[in-house]
Write an enzyme that holds these catalytic residues in place. Structure first.
Site, PDB file in Angstrom:
ATOM      1  NE  ARG A 161      15.224 -17.283  10.206  1.00  0.00           N
ATOM      2  CZ  ARG A 161      16.313 -17.993  10.490  1.00  0.00           C
ATOM      3  NH1 ARG A 161      17.271 -17.462  11.215  1.00  0.00           N
ATOM      4  NH2 ARG A 161      16.471 -19.220  10.034  1.00  0.00           N
ATOM      5  CB  ALA A 277      24.669  -3.949  19.364  1.00  0.00           C
ATOM      6  N   GLY A 278      23.518  -2.692  16.588  1.00  0.00           N
ATOM      7  CA  GLY A 278      23.851  -2.028  15.333  1.00  0.00           C
ATOM      8  C   GLY A 278      22.886  -0.914  15.012  1.00  0.00           C
ATOM      9  N   GLY A 282      14.921  -3.718  10.963  1.00  0.00           N
ATOM     10  CA  GLY A 282      14.159  -3.137   9.860  1.00  0.00           C
ATOM     11  C   GLY A 282      13.316  -4.236   9.257  1.00  0.00           C
ATOM     12  CB  CYS A 285       7.857  -8.607  10.078  1.00  0.00           C
ATOM     13  SG  CYS A 285       7.227  -9.528   8.662  1.00  0.00           S
TER      14      CYS A 285
HETATM   15  P1  NAD Z   1       4.080  -8.801  -0.050  1.00  0.00           P
HETATM   16  O1  NAD Z   1       3.701  -7.388  -0.099  1.00  0.00           O
HETATM   17  O2  NAD Z   1       5.436  -9.234  -0.507  1.00  0.00           O
HETATM   18  O3  NAD Z   1       3.028  -9.668  -0.880  1.00  0.00           O
HETATM   19  C1  NAD Z   1       1.663  -9.488  -0.827  1.00  0.00           C
HETATM   20  C2  NAD Z   1       1.085  -9.911  -2.170  1.00  0.00           C
HETATM   21  O4  NAD Z   1      -0.338  -9.901  -2.082  1.00  0.00           O
HETATM   22  C3  NAD Z   1       1.444  -8.975  -3.317  1.00  0.00           C
HETATM   23  O5  NAD Z   1       2.000  -9.722  -4.381  1.00  0.00           O
HETATM   24  C4  NAD Z   1       0.111  -8.347  -3.721  1.00  0.00           C
HETATM   25  O6  NAD Z   1       0.011  -8.042  -5.114  1.00  0.00           O
HETATM   26  C5  NAD Z   1      -0.855  -9.439  -3.325  1.00  0.00           C
HETATM   27  N1  NAD Z   1      -2.244  -9.012  -3.141  1.00  0.00           N
HETATM   28  C6  NAD Z   1      -2.722  -7.897  -2.539  1.00  0.00           C
HETATM   29  N2  NAD Z   1      -4.069  -7.889  -2.559  1.00  0.00           N
HETATM   30  C7  NAD Z   1      -4.448  -9.032  -3.160  1.00  0.00           C
HETATM   31  C8  NAD Z   1      -5.707  -9.620  -3.441  1.00  0.00           C
HETATM   32  N3  NAD Z   1      -6.851  -9.024  -3.106  1.00  0.00           N
HETATM   33  N4  NAD Z   1      -5.732 -10.809  -4.087  1.00  0.00           N
HETATM   34  C9  NAD Z   1      -4.580 -11.427  -4.447  1.00  0.00           C
HETATM   35  N5  NAD Z   1      -3.371 -10.932  -4.189  1.00  0.00           N
HETATM   36  C10 NAD Z   1      -3.291  -9.749  -3.544  1.00  0.00           C
HETATM   37  O7  NAD Z   1       3.843  -9.264   1.456  1.00  0.00           O
HETATM   38  P2  NAD Z   1       4.644 -10.384   2.295  1.00  0.00           P
HETATM   39  O8  NAD Z   1       5.948  -9.881   2.753  1.00  0.00           O
HETATM   40  O9  NAD Z   1       4.600 -11.667   1.554  1.00  0.00           O
HETATM   41  O10 NAD Z   1       3.718 -10.475   3.588  1.00  0.00           O
HETATM   42  C11 NAD Z   1       2.437 -11.058   3.544  1.00  0.00           C
HETATM   43  C12 NAD Z   1       1.943 -11.209   4.973  1.00  0.00           C
HETATM   44  O11 NAD Z   1       2.779 -12.158   5.655  1.00  0.00           O
HETATM   45  C13 NAD Z   1       1.963  -9.933   5.798  1.00  0.00           C
HETATM   46  O12 NAD Z   1       0.871  -9.934   6.660  1.00  0.00           O
HETATM   47  C14 NAD Z   1       3.247 -10.074   6.582  1.00  0.00           C
HETATM   48  O13 NAD Z   1       3.194  -9.366   7.789  1.00  0.00           O
HETATM   49  C15 NAD Z   1       3.312 -11.545   6.837  1.00  0.00           C
HETATM   50  N6  NAD Z   1       4.663 -12.078   7.049  1.00  0.00           N
HETATM   51  C16 NAD Z   1       5.685 -11.631   6.263  1.00  0.00           C
HETATM   52  C17 NAD Z   1       6.960 -12.165   6.451  1.00  0.00           C
HETATM   53  C18 NAD Z   1       8.112 -11.695   5.598  1.00  0.00           C
HETATM   54  O14 NAD Z   1       9.249 -12.006   5.950  1.00  0.00           O
HETATM   55  N7  NAD Z   1       7.891 -10.975   4.510  1.00  0.00           N
HETATM   56  C19 NAD Z   1       7.182 -13.146   7.436  1.00  0.00           C
HETATM   57  C20 NAD Z   1       6.111 -13.578   8.199  1.00  0.00           C
HETATM   58  C21 NAD Z   1       4.846 -13.033   7.996  1.00  0.00           C
END
Ligand code: NAD
Length: 467
Positions: A161, A277-278, A282, A285
């Site tokens: 998270r 609740a709120g 957002g 994910c």
């Molecule tokens: P993000 O948008 O913060 O980061 C993605 C990164 O990938 C960016 O820095 C972007 O420049 C880079 N990127 C894009 N194309 C690329 C490529 N071809 N080569 C190299 N780098 C590249 O995304 P995030 O929040 O870190 O999420 C990443 C994944 O993890 C998503 O699938 C998301 O659903 C999942 N996820 C996110 C969270 C969260 O809390 N943010 C938690 C669990 C899972």
């Protein structure tokens, strides 16, 4: 970690997930290179600076600097790597399906630089069921000298998270590894050994929780691992929407959702978490993953009514905030509304799908003047929310000064600790819609209304006083 146990790791995508993963694995003793296509991000990281706000990450980055490097160049990162993580974004398309173009680009770029030894490609991005097989196909199609059984694919979904990313990564509830290859699973077990055995020295800033021993290791097929991630997020989203649905009825029957969720959360079969609740969920994910799961169902002609309702309830909560303001102020045109909190939750600067965004947008559409504040996310909002047309306030107090109403949209500690009685005295009209239950024991003059705590003037915190 003993030198001979350290693996060479490449992490592709250095966003919220990739950055945390790279720093955590380096902290555990592996040699890690982070690859990103965003030159500005890589430049910052090479200078030892973070492109995102995440508590304690800067300290761990410094502690692990000798085992970390950052590049935009796949050729300098992939050939030596034993394990390659794909952590790129999978944002939603208008039809709800995740956009897999970044995963495809990353997989193809990785494939071109695989070097013929055993290399495990790990999908950490949240991707639809079947994507692991698809990535394996991309590796086969784009690797220069493809060897069956050499380039293996594992699904290792991420459950961190934002705001507590390091805690969640170092002390996870479980590590899910999905693959049809026992060799690939064994390599990942080796990678995660320090986490599984919890034999690393806990960082001072992120201490090991009392009583925590080790994470559960859940090994599954590729498709089950991919489903686990979606199902987990869907269930958490469902819990929040359920609390919100009950909160709405609490307002009609004069019950208090805080008391109700405390009462049901004590039941170990239910648990107290994700019952807040709120203004609804957002972040990057929940919205995207629920939409993706529903769209996957649609591909099979399979309806998902529970999840669909959870999404609808979430939308309704955002409108509810505006409705509550209208009930008090009647007309929003020309009114000044303070919005406290822009990030989708505290301790992050992530603005993706933040409820505050939709509320600010609606308020501006209705003719209100919005003065917004966030302790951390304002600089990012300056870039990403330019289109909204709100004013920035330097502090919460400044936002409240002269306002006709205030919305609390994020439960930052700073807002919990605010002297609300004196802050309300600075408002033109003392009205706060506190969607995150940050205000406790308010006994001053004015109206503080919280979601699910009785209609205005009848709930325990709703004090209507002529001003
Ligand atoms: P993000 O948008 O913060 O980061 C993605 C990164 O990938 C960016 O820095 C972007 O420049 C880079 N990127 C894009 N194309 C690329 C490529 N071809 N080569 C190299 N780098 C590249 O995304 P995030 O929040 O870190 O999420 C990443 C994944 O993890 C998503 O699938 C998301 O659903 C999942 N996820 C996110 C969270 C969260 O809390 N943010 C938690 C669990 C899972």
């Amino acid at each position: 970690m003993r030198e001979d146990k350290a693996l060479q790791v490449a992490v592709v995508g250095t966003g919220y997930v990739g950055l945390g993963t790279a720093v955590m694995l380096a902290y555990l003793g592996h040699n890690v290179v982070g690859v990103d296509v965003d030159q500005a991000k890589v430049d910052l990281l090479q200078r030892g600076q973070l492109p995102i706000y995440e508590p304690h990450l800067d300290q761990l980055l410094q502690d692990s600097a000798s085992r970390l490097r950052w590049t935009t160049d796949y050729a300098s990162a992939i050939p030596d790597a034993d394990v390659i993580f794909i952590c790129v974004g999978t944002p939603p398309l208008p039809n709800g399906q995740p956009n897999l173009s970044y995963v495809a680009e990353a997989a193809q770029s990785i494939a071109r630089h695989l070097d013929g030894k055993l290399q495990v490609v790990v999908n950490k991005s949240t991707v639809p069921i079947g994507t692991g097989d698809w990535v394996a196909r991309l590796l086969e199609d784009h690797a220069r000298d493809y060897h069956a059984g050499r380039y293996l694919v594992v699904s290792n979904p991420e459950f961190l998270r934002e705001g507590t990313a390091l805690h969640d990564s170092l002390y996870p509830d479980r590590i899910v590894l999905g693959s049809d290859s026992p060799v690939a699973i064994a390599q990942l077990v080796r990678l995660y050994e320090p986490l599984l055995d919890q034999d690393f020295e806990a960082p001072a800033s992120v201490p090991r929780p009392a009583g925590y021993t080790r994470p559960e290791l859940v090994t599954t097929s590729l498709s089950s691992a991919e489903m686990i991630k979606y199902a987990a997020n869907a269930f958490l989203a469902l819990k929040i929407s359920f609390a919100n649905e009950i909160a709405g009825l609490c307002e009609w029957v004069d019950a208090d959702i805080q008391e109700v969720t405390r009462g049901i959360g004590c039941d170990q079969r239910i648990g107290p978490r994700f019952l807040g609740a709120g203004a609804g969920w957002g972040g990057s994910c929940f919205g995207k993953d629920t939409a993706a799961l529903i769209s996957i169902g649609r591909e099979y002609g399979y309806s998902m009514p529970i999840l669909t309702a959870a999404v609808e309830i979430n939308q309704r909560q955002r409108q509810l905030v505006i409705t509550k303001l209208q009930q008090h102020l009647h007309r929003l045109k020309g009114k000044r509304v303070a919005v406290l909190g822009m990030a989708f939750k505290p301790n992050t600067d992530d603005l993706r799908d933040a409820p505050a965004h939709d509320c600010i947008q609606r308020l501006v559409e209705l003719g209100a003047q919005v003065v917004a504040h966030d302790p951390v996310a304002m600089p990012r909002a300056r870039q990403e929310w330019q289109h909204l047309g709100y004013l920035e306030a330097a502090s919460a107090e400044a936002a409240l000064h002269g306002a006709d109403a205030a919305l609390v949209m994020t439960e930052w500690d700073e807002y919990r600790q605010l002297d609300w009685e004196s802050a309300l005295r600075q408002m033109r009209r003392r009205l706060v819609i506190d969607t995150r239950h940050v205000i406790t024991n308010f006994s001053g003059q004015g109206v503080v209304e919280q979601i699910g705590r009785g209609r205005s003037g009848t709930g325990s915190l709703a004090h209507e006083v002529a001003i």
